[in-house]
Write a protein that holds these residues in place. Sequence first.
Motif, PDB file in Angstrom:
ATOM      1  N   GLY A  64       3.731 -15.478  25.655  1.00  0.00           N
ATOM      2  CA  GLY A  64       4.413 -15.162  25.416  1.00  0.00           C
ATOM      3  C   GLY A  64       6.568 -15.843  25.676  1.00  0.00           C
ATOM      4  N   ALA A  67       6.633 -18.192  22.034  1.00  0.00           N
ATOM      5  CA  ALA A  67       7.772 -17.614  21.097  1.00  0.00           C
ATOM      6  C   ALA A  67       9.144 -17.842  22.001  1.00  0.00           C
ATOM      7  CB  ALA A  67       6.943 -15.990  21.395  1.00  0.00           C
ATOM      8  N   SER A  68       8.980 -16.784  23.036  1.00  0.00           N
ATOM      9  CA  SER A  68      10.650 -16.673  23.451  1.00  0.00           C
ATOM     10  C   SER A  68      11.472 -17.800  23.706  1.00  0.00           C
ATOM     11  CB  SER A  68      10.851 -15.738  25.591  1.00  0.00           C
ATOM     12  OG  SER A  68       9.911 -14.368  24.716  1.00  0.00           O
ATOM     13  N   SER A 207      15.940 -12.173  22.949  1.00  0.00           N
ATOM     14  CA  SER A 207      15.129 -10.638  23.249  1.00  0.00           C
ATOM     15  C   SER A 207      15.096  -9.110  23.402  1.00  0.00           C
ATOM     16  CB  SER A 207      14.815 -10.707  24.710  1.00  0.00           C
ATOM     17  OG  SER A 207      13.931 -12.040  24.898  1.00  0.00           O
ATOM     18  N   SER A 210      14.419  -8.556  19.534  1.00  0.00           N
ATOM     19  CA  SER A 210      13.749  -8.349  19.828  1.00  0.00           C
ATOM     20  C   SER A 210      13.279  -6.438  20.115  1.00  0.00           C
ATOM     21  CB  SER A 210      12.476  -9.365  20.353  1.00  0.00           C
ATOM     22  OG  SER A 210      12.286  -9.840  19.759  1.00  0.00           O
ATOM     23  N   SER A 216      10.183 -10.012  16.864  1.00  0.00           N
ATOM     24  CA  SER A 216       9.197 -10.680  16.642  1.00  0.00           C
ATOM     25  C   SER A 216       8.689  -9.061  16.120  1.00  0.00           C
ATOM     26  CB  SER A 216       8.578 -11.500  17.173  1.00  0.00           C
ATOM     27  OG  SER A 216       9.523 -12.326  17.842  1.00  0.00           O
ATOM     28  N   GLU A 222       5.890 -11.352  23.028  1.00  0.00           N
ATOM     29  CA  GLU A 222       7.556 -12.153  23.079  1.00  0.00           C
ATOM     30  C   GLU A 222       7.375 -10.572  24.067  1.00  0.00           C
ATOM     31  OE1 GLU A 222      11.530 -12.492  22.401  1.00  0.00           O
ATOM     32  OE2 GLU A 222      10.533 -10.321  21.991  1.00  0.00           O
TER      33      GLU A 222
END
Length: 269
Positions: A64, A67-68, A207, A210, A216, A222
Amino acid sequence: MRPVEAVAAVVLAVIVVAAVAPGLLAPGDPLAVSPADAFGAPSLAHPLGTDESGRGIWTRIVHGAGASLTIGAVATLIGTGLGVLLGVAAGFGDGRWPGRAADAGVSRLLEVLFALPGLLLALVVIAFTGPGAVPATLAVGLATAPGYARIVRTQVRRVRRSAMVEAAVVLGRRPSTVLLRHVLPNALAPVVVLATLGLGQAVVWASSLSYLGLGSPPPAPEWGAMLSAGRTYVQVAWWMTVFPGLAVVVTAAASTIVGRGLARRGGTS
């Protein structure tokens, strides 16, 4: 380099490696389910435990990171790019029309945007674009742009009034030449350093979106999505929430410490 900055740089380097080549640190499949291993506590087989589907938390955190960090880095590029455009438009004028009008217009726009907290502004953007990783990236980028624009405007105005630039204007240099050759190289150096500080903030905001289900979608590995999934089971599987949260905190802290170190050596306040 101070010891804390060296440690932060090493941590940030490990996170970058996890983002670029996650298989080196966690060769498993972050999406492979194993119901028999669901809600497994941290052990030798799974150092950070497993989630409700038996997927290793360590593997998902490592995978992850890409993605982050990608969302955070792209959002930072969007924010700095838009901030540079607005800041230059506002700060490069010489106090006469149309420079004065551009400065006034951009300044009023920034005042309106600063009236909203950054994360709230990102939520407003997502309200128009819809949820998803790409909209979340765009939203965070747009939310951070006003801060960069204000800094760029201040730096451009300072350099614009310097003797070097005034001499170039007296010598008949074209405005585009003055801007590209004299103003931008001297005005943008602090912004590059501050963008390192902004990376941690962008990762936290991405974050957060999310976590709210606006970034995501699950089962993507993620960090914010993992936090959102783990909150349901926090009483029986605390590791599903604690470790993804630590990943966000450590990344933000490391980038902030490195950025402050660069700012200190570069003389940026």
